[in-house]
Design an enzyme around this catalytic site. Structure first.
Site, PDB file in Angstrom:
ATOM      1  N   GLU A  10       0.686  -1.240   0.036  1.00  0.00           N
ATOM      2  CA  GLU A  10       0.132  -0.089   0.055  1.00  0.00           C
ATOM      3  C   GLU A  10       0.849   1.223   0.139  1.00  0.00           C
ATOM      4  O   GLU A  10       1.553   1.514   1.003  1.00  0.00           O
ATOM      5  CB  GLU A  10      -0.997  -0.027   1.251  1.00  0.00           C
ATOM      6  CG  GLU A  10      -2.062   0.926   1.204  1.00  0.00           C
ATOM      7  CD  GLU A  10      -1.537   2.376   1.524  1.00  0.00           C
ATOM      8  OE1 GLU A  10      -1.389   3.060   0.673  1.00  0.00           O
ATOM      9  OE2 GLU A  10      -1.841   2.606   2.777  1.00  0.00           O
ATOM     10  N   CYS A  39      -2.159   8.674   3.374  1.00  0.00           N
ATOM     11  CA  CYS A  39      -2.131   8.220   2.058  1.00  0.00           C
ATOM     12  C   CYS A  39      -3.182   8.328   1.291  1.00  0.00           C
ATOM     13  O   CYS A  39      -3.223   8.550  -0.004  1.00  0.00           O
ATOM     14  CB  CYS A  39      -1.515   6.533   2.038  1.00  0.00           C
ATOM     15  SG  CYS A  39      -2.779   5.671   3.106  1.00  0.00           S
TER      16      CYS A  39
END
Length: 464
Positions: free
Chosen positions: A236, A270
């Site tokens: 990720e 993020c």
């Protein structure tokens, strides 16, 4: 493993004050090897427990997180600077992950029967694999850990954690919480290590899978290293998520959610809203209201109730985002508010809005990991979607529109990301898959998908 035996130390620093919190010592290679061996021994016992037995302990972890909520939340805020109220929300999310995983694992992991073409019976089982090694970042010091740890414990695996060094205290406290809740010893081991030791763990024969949350550069390195060992990874890797303000958007709602989406967790997320693409029809109104709202944000001590924006987690991270702002300005962007490093203690950076953002600027091409928003004008709705997809990233994104049906269709058929938020902003939801495409990585967590990332999908075929 290498034969290094030195035990270097490092400090954790409070980003609000710039002062030292604690001194930590790196593990020796011998200690690392012992942790791996103990983790494997713990796995061999844990994998024999039923999903229901594992679930009872996972539920206990959720409850114990609440018992430690005040201590854990304050430590996260001290170590990385997030607002205390958001640290409390993070603990609640971690408990929700425990509860959701324990309640749904029996369904997610149950065996399946199928008829074979030759008349026999097939059974599909989801068997645990062994040690899963997680390399995690500092921005959500507890959530990032729980996100991969809980589902893999439910699946029957054991866990090694290399956390970001600046949140080492949180990592150690989580281990205490887990074991206080009744998790057997060594099923969750914290590895206080350096990069060369981390690489050796990936190569270790007892380690069966690797998961990383970090930058694309880190993802390339970890993916290559694990791939050379034929080990599965989940990566990720961040993003520069685009939020579209379409012709028919509720502008006041779009402004409210966009500000929150950009500055939540001090902008260090993020899946944060980063590029704001407004159509020509609504651009001027959105810009005026958005800049006004960003200017009005109160920056200060993250433990104060009225603070809306705390410090960045480290001084080098503040330096980096300021360099990205300056480079973007040199290449044609305009600063509508913020953009200057303030005087005084702590690693604060003001809420900043850039306009005239275009390809070739960091504000357009790269991830700005902090409270800096990129404002982009599109000709129309179609052009807004084109700009949104003009990115090497693809983690999340958003659409503001009063026509929810049309927005959902755009999200499904045209938005090239792993997650899309309509008339809202991105936060994790235990029941929905989390992950991205392109340079944002691969693999999924949450929603039951993460529980099957590191299992052996085993076929058993029987002729009766």
């Amino acid at each position: 493993m290498s034969t290094t035996t030195k035990q270097d130390t490092f400090k954790t620093i409070n980003p609000t004050t710039g002062k030292e919190i604690a001194l930590h010592t790196y593990m020796t290679d011998a200690q690392v090897e012992e942790s791996i061996q103990q983790s494997h021994k713990a796995f061999l016992k844990w994998k024999m427990k039923s999903v229901e037995e594992r679930g009872e302990i996972i539920k206990s972890i959720g409850k114990e997180l609440q018992n430690y909520k005040k201590e854990l939340a304050e430590l996260m805020t001290d170590e990385m600077g997030k607002l205390l109220k958001q640290s409390n929300q993070e603990v609640d999310l971690c408990t929700a992950i425990c509860d959701y995983s324990a309640e749904n694992a029996p369904e997610f992991l149950k065996s399946e029967e199928r008829e074979l073409s030759n008349g026999g019976k097939g059974i599909i089982v989801y068997s645990p694999m062994g040690i899963i090694y997680g390399i995690q970042p500092w921005n959500y010091p507890s959530y990032q850990v729980l996100r991969y740890t809980i589902v893999n414990l439910m699946a029957g695996n054991s866990i090694l954690l290399k956390h970001a060094s600046n949140v080492t205290g949180t990592a150690k406290l989580l281990k205490t919480i887990f074991e206080t809740a009744g998790l057997p010893s060594n099923l969750f081991n914290v590895m206080v290590i350096e990069h060369d030791q981390s690489n050796a763990i990936i190569e270790h024969k007892l380690v069966r899978g690797v998961t990383l949350t970090g930058s694309p550069v880190a993802g390339e390195k970890i993916g290559e290293l694990a791939g050379a060992q034929l080990k599965k990874t989940v990566l990720e890797l961040g993003s520069n998520d685009a939020y579209l303000v379409l012709d028919d958007a509720d502008i006041d709602l779009a402004v409210e959610k966009s500000v929150m989406g950009r500055i939540y967790n001090n902008g260090e997320t993020c899946i944060a809203a980063k590029r704001f693409i407004a159509t020509e029809k609504v651009y001027d109104e959105f810009k005026e209201k958005f800049v006004k709202a960003m200017k009005a944000l109160k920056t200060g001590n993250p433990k104060n109730d009225d603070t809306e924006l705390g410090p960045m987690a480290r001084e080098d991270l503040r330096d980096k985002i300021h360099e990205q702002v300056q480079e973007s300005v040199e290449k044609g962007a305009d600063v509508l508010c913020g953009g200057k490093i303030p005087e005084g203690e702590g690693y604060f950076y003001p809420a900043t809005v850039l306009s005239n953002v275009a390809p070739g600027q960091p504000a357009y091409d790269d991830e700005l990991f902090g409270p800096v928003a990129s404002l982009i004008k599109a000709k129309d709705n179609e052009d807004a979607m084109r700009i949104a997809n003009d990115s090497r990233f693809g983690l999340g994104g958003g659409i503001f529109s009063k026509d929810v049906k049309k927005a959902a269709e755009l999200a499904e058929k045209h938005f090239d990301t792993g997650m899309v938020f309509i008339n809202s902003f991105g936060l994790a939801e235990p029941s929905m898959p989390f992950g991205g495409v392109k340079d944002s990585g691969y693999g999924r967590e949450h929603g039951g998908f993460g529980m099957k990332e590191f299992v052996n999908v085993k076929s058993i075929m029987i002729m009766e």
